[in-house]
Scaffold this active site. Structure first.
Site, PDB file in Angstrom:
ATOM      1  N   HIS A 102      -3.686  -4.097  -0.983  1.00  0.00           N
ATOM      2  CA  HIS A 102      -2.841  -4.503  -2.127  1.00  0.00           C
ATOM      3  C   HIS A 102      -2.143  -5.838  -1.894  1.00  0.00           C
ATOM      4  O   HIS A 102      -1.651  -6.448  -2.833  1.00  0.00           O
ATOM      5  CB  HIS A 102      -1.840  -3.389  -2.492  1.00  0.00           C
ATOM      6  CG  HIS A 102      -0.655  -3.304  -1.596  1.00  0.00           C
ATOM      7  ND1 HIS A 102      -0.560  -2.421  -0.549  1.00  0.00           N
ATOM      8  CD2 HIS A 102       0.502  -4.001  -1.588  1.00  0.00           C
ATOM      9  CE1 HIS A 102       0.601  -2.581   0.058  1.00  0.00           C
ATOM     10  NE2 HIS A 102       1.260  -3.526  -0.550  1.00  0.00           N
ATOM     11  N   GLU A 146       5.449 -13.951  16.602  1.00  0.00           N
ATOM     12  CA  GLU A 146       6.747 -14.291  16.007  1.00  0.00           C
ATOM     13  C   GLU A 146       7.791 -13.238  16.350  1.00  0.00           C
ATOM     14  O   GLU A 146       7.475 -12.067  16.571  1.00  0.00           O
ATOM     15  CB  GLU A 146       6.585 -14.420  14.484  1.00  0.00           C
ATOM     16  CG  GLU A 146       7.845 -14.771  13.709  1.00  0.00           C
ATOM     17  CD  GLU A 146       8.482 -16.110  14.104  1.00  0.00           C
ATOM     18  OE1 GLU A 146       9.052 -16.191  15.214  1.00  0.00           O
ATOM     19  OE2 GLU A 146       8.386 -17.053  13.288  1.00  0.00           O
ATOM     20  N   ASP A 182      12.305 -18.392  20.391  1.00  0.00           N
ATOM     21  CA  ASP A 182      13.039 -17.141  20.567  1.00  0.00           C
ATOM     22  C   ASP A 182      13.261 -16.881  22.044  1.00  0.00           C
ATOM     23  O   ASP A 182      12.315 -16.871  22.830  1.00  0.00           O
ATOM     24  CB  ASP A 182      12.239 -15.986  19.964  1.00  0.00           C
ATOM     25  CG  ASP A 182      12.139 -16.092  18.453  1.00  0.00           C
ATOM     26  OD1 ASP A 182      13.182 -16.277  17.807  1.00  0.00           O
ATOM     27  OD2 ASP A 182      11.021 -15.980  17.918  1.00  0.00           O
ATOM     28  N   ASP A 196      -6.390   1.637   0.556  1.00  0.00           N
ATOM     29  CA  ASP A 196      -5.564   0.426   0.622  1.00  0.00           C
ATOM     30  C   ASP A 196      -5.619  -0.154   2.028  1.00  0.00           C
ATOM     31  O   ASP A 196      -4.694  -0.013   2.817  1.00  0.00           O
ATOM     32  CB  ASP A 196      -4.119   0.791   0.215  1.00  0.00           C
ATOM     33  CG  ASP A 196      -3.257  -0.430  -0.004  1.00  0.00           C
ATOM     34  OD1 ASP A 196      -3.787  -1.552   0.057  1.00  0.00           O
ATOM     35  OD2 ASP A 196      -2.039  -0.252  -0.226  1.00  0.00           O
ATOM     36  N   SER A 222       4.570  -4.290   3.709  1.00  0.00           N
ATOM     37  CA  SER A 222       3.242  -3.928   3.229  1.00  0.00           C
ATOM     38  C   SER A 222       2.222  -4.427   4.241  1.00  0.00           C
ATOM     39  O   SER A 222       2.310  -5.566   4.697  1.00  0.00           O
ATOM     40  CB  SER A 222       2.979  -4.635   1.895  1.00  0.00           C
ATOM     41  OG  SER A 222       3.591  -3.939   0.851  1.00  0.00           O
TER      42      SER A 222
END
Ligand SMILES: *[C@@H]1O[C@H](CO)[C@@H](O)[C@H](O)[C@H]1NC(C)=O
Ligand SMILES: *[C@@H]1O[C@H](CO)[C@@H](O)[C@H](O)[C@H]1NC(C)=O
Ligand SMILES: *[C@@H]1O[C@H](CO)[C@@H](O)[C@H](O)[C@H]1NC(C)=O
Length: 361
Positions: free
Chosen positions: A159, A173, A181, A213, A307
């Site tokens: 999706h 990241e 970081d 999905d 998501s």
């Protein structure tokens, strides 16, 4: 002046380097094989199983009735001139790809502790990926998450590819709002923004039902693993897959929604419990099937993850605890505090789909 330099960075930092890639929604025509199992519609000469049956046919040695029926039932797709398609699954190739995934040095983690119950420690979930999309207004943003599953592929949700185009995938990241970081005097290597080679959305993904999905992103080159970039494990064996129905205490990890903000600038993690389908089904009008997992929402401060992000469990694999990704964040209530379940794509149901893409694309 300030504004100009920001635009300069946006334009030259990513937009030019990363052109959007078209999504392949039908990379393989799915079909039903002669033995009633799912397969892929391929050229006959690419299907060793049927090719072998046919090669044994001689004058006076007809195929056995079973084989004859199998071949008849395996016809699929259109039949352009001089080509013949059959429904096939390249078992050897897929099994090899599953074997490769299962022997990967994956899911290693430094600590399963979560700082203050939510923020994860620097470099402790090195498979976490952020997907940068351009939306229909031309704005670029990290609107989906994903996971690195080997040196070339990132797993995410189908999706995510509705109404936006993927530009690049960021690996390694931690805090999105800062360049380097560090924790104490230990700093993470700089992030890797990876270009995209191909994008595979599941052929049977339905926006309406939310079923299937799942999507795979093939990166433009192999990633070099390091402390901050490593793959997560998948439930490649049947034993791991079957356990999904009895497990409790999954982890959901991501930069996703918190109670008060739409995004956190550091990855968060929460423990969520599996919810029975019968209970979960009462919360949604969409049909929840066995290729989906429901899990409770965590205690208010972190809800659904991103998501496309992972739902994981930490079983013992060959004597070591490893992160295994059981689910992909699919949908859930937007409301963090209403206690509705989150719905996840059951990764165990799609291992052969994933392996087929890795093996043949
Ligand atoms: C992330 O980095 C920004 C900019 O340095 C900082 O203001 C923010 O507090 C950091 N977030 C966390 C949770 O450490
Ligand atoms: C969210 O906001 C409420 C009210 O402003 C506050 O009490 C709560 O601590 C906040 N939650 C988080 C996770 O920041
Ligand atoms: C979220 O759900 C809670 C509890 O059902 C409700 O009180 C609150 O108004 C809802 N918030 C939104 C934004 O819908």
């Amino acid at each position: 002046m300030f504004k100009l330099s920001v635009i300069f960075i946006l334009v030259f930092g990513s937009a030019i380097a990363f052109a959007p890639i078209d999504v392949e929604r039908n990379a393989d025509a799915l079909c039903i094989r002669g033995d009633s199992k799912p397969g892929y519609c391929v050229l006959l000469r690419q299907c060793s199983f049927i090719k072998n049956i046919l090669s044994e046919i001689r004058p006076g040695i007809p195929p056995t009735p079973t084989n004859k029926l199998y071949i008849q039932k395996s016809k699929c797709g259109s039949r352009p001139k001089n080509t013949r398609h059959v429904c096939c699954e390249e078992n050897e190739k897929i099994d090899q790809a599953i074997h490769d995934l299962s022997t990967e040095d994956c899911g290693r983690f430094e600590t399963d502790k979560i700082i203050g119950g939510k923020e994860i420690q620097l470099m402790s979930r090195p498979w976490m990926a952020l997907l940068n999309f351009r939306n229909t207004d031309g704005k670029n943003a990290f609107t989906c998450g994903g996971t690195l599953i080997n040196k070339r592929y990132v797993l995410t949700a189908a999706h995510c590819f509705t109404n936006q185009k993927l530009l690049y995938v960021r690996l390694g990241e931690h805090n999105i709002s800062q360049q380097i970081d560090c924790k104490g005097n230990r700093c993470a290597p700089s992030v890797e923004d990876m270009g995209i080679e191909r994008i595979f959305v599941h052929e049977k993904y339905s926006h309406e039902t939310g079923h299937n999905d799942i999507a795979l992103v093939k990166l433009s080159k192999d990633v070099e693993f390091r402390e901050s970039i490593m793959p997560i494990c998948l439930p490649t064996s049947e034993i791991l897959q079957q356990r999904v129905n009895t497990l409790q205490g999954f982890r959901v990890t991501g930069w996703g929604k918190t109670e008060n903000t739409s995004f956190s600038d550091v990855p968060m993690e929460a423990v969520v419990n599996r919810v029975d389908h019968s209970i979960c089904q009462q919360e949604y009008t969409k049909t929840i099937d066995s290729n989906q997992i429901c899990a409770s929402k965590s205690l208010k401060n972190f809800c659904n993850g991103d998501s496309g992000g992972p739902l994981s469990y930490i079983p013992y694999l060959n004597g070591h605890q490893r992160f295994v990704q059981y689910g992909v964040v699919s949908f859930g209530s937007e409301n963090c505090t209403d206690g509705y379940s989150g719905v996840y794509t059951n990764v165990g149901s799609y291992i052969r789909w994933i392996a087929y893409k890795i093996a043949t694309k």
